[in-house]
Design an enzyme around this catalytic site. Structure first.
Site, PDB file in Angstrom:
ATOM      1  N   ASP A  70       0.852  -1.195   0.000  1.00 17.58           N
ATOM      2  CA  ASP A  70       0.000   0.000   0.000  1.00 17.58           C
ATOM      3  C   ASP A  70       0.882   1.236   0.000  1.00 17.58           C
ATOM      4  O   ASP A  70       1.881   1.276   0.701  1.00 17.58           O
ATOM      5  CB  ASP A  70      -0.847  -0.116   1.283  1.00 17.58           C
ATOM      6  N   ASP A  71       0.515   2.219  -0.786  1.00 13.19           N
ATOM      7  CA  ASP A  71       1.159   3.528  -0.674  1.00 13.19           C
ATOM      8  C   ASP A  71       0.050   4.546  -0.491  1.00 13.19           C
ATOM      9  O   ASP A  71      -0.913   4.567  -1.253  1.00 13.19           O
ATOM     10  CB  ASP A  71       1.993   3.852  -1.914  1.00 13.19           C
ATOM     11  N   SER A  72       0.178   5.341   0.548  1.00 12.15           N
ATOM     12  CA  SER A  72      -0.883   6.299   0.866  1.00 12.15           C
ATOM     13  C   SER A  72      -0.307   7.690   1.038  1.00 12.15           C
ATOM     14  O   SER A  72       0.872   7.842   1.358  1.00 12.15           O
ATOM     15  CB  SER A  72      -1.582   5.908   2.178  1.00 12.15           C
TER      16      SER A  72
END
Ligand SMILES: O=c1[nH]c(=O)c2ncn([C@@H]3O[C@H](COP(=O)(O)OP(=O)(O)OP(=O)(O)O)[C@@H](O)[C@H]3O)c2[nH]1
Length: 196
Positions: A70-72
């Site tokens: 995940d990249d947020s």
């Protein structure tokens, strides 16, 4: 299904575990299977690319597993040149969730309070990306930290149309607004349609 998550962020891993459990899937950290390894540095270009790089990195070491990453990031309308895809790097000087929540409150003080939070989740298998999905949330930054169900962003993000921050809601109440839940639902739907 079991997913292995390529992440070193404990809060992120915990939230993904809660979200995947809603649809009867399991998430384990890659560190349950391998020793901790340093990920390649993140780029500045896109959430999709950063999430894919992390998922591929671990998938090459665990080819038989479904690996997610995940990249947020958080984008502030009042400060379009900072944060966003560079959120992790721009917050390095504010290491605790309370410090970076306070910093963000200061950044919008007396300005437009609108934000867009974005998450991309990449899923890899056999060293190849099989799907990248995203989830976004729009709303307003609160003027003070509020709530105890979560830290950092959760205490200052008020979804559009609501008055409570995410941390003032139970997990069940906040679920429809979580960028990771929105992305995960798309991923599970894709995997069901394509792999049953
Ligand atoms: O309060 C928060 N609630 C969240 O839900 C959340 N998601 C991300 N962040 C922040 O944004 C940066 C980019 O995160 P990021 O996606 O690059 O991950 P990360 O570097 O922390 O972990 P990893 O998964 O790469 O190991 C991180 O440093 C955190 O400061 C969050 N803060």
């Amino acid at each position: 299904m079991q997913f292995v998550v390529a992440s070193h962020n404990h809060d992120k891993i915990k939230e993904l575990q809660q979200i995947f459990r809603v649809c009867n899937n399991e998430v384990i950290p890659y560190t349950d299977l391998l020793s901790k390894i340093k990920f390649p540095p993140e780029g500045n270009y896109s959430y999709e690319e950063n999430a894919s790089d992390k998922a591929l990195f671990i998938s090459k070491l665990l080819p038989d597993k479904l690996v997610i990453a995940d990249d947020s990031g958080l984008l502030l309308t009042a400060r379009p040149k900072i944060l966003g895809v560079r959120t992790a790097r721009d917050l390095t000087n504010y290491p605790t969730p309370q410090q970076y929540a306070q910093h963000i409150i200061r950044l919008v003080q007396g300005r437009d309070r609108k934000f867009i939070m974005q998450t991309s989740i990449a899923c890899a298998h056999q060293g190849k990306i099989i799907k990248v999905v995203d989830g976004t949330l729009k709303g307003q930054i609160a003027s003070t930290e509020r709530g105890i169900n979560g830290e950092g962003f959760s205490r200052i993000l008020i979804p559009r149309g609501l008055t409570k921050t995410l941390a003032q809601m139970t997990f069940e109440e906040s679920y429809p607004y979580l960028t990771r839940a929105r992305a995960t639902e798309k991923l599970i739907r894709f995997l069901k349609e394509n792999h049953d």
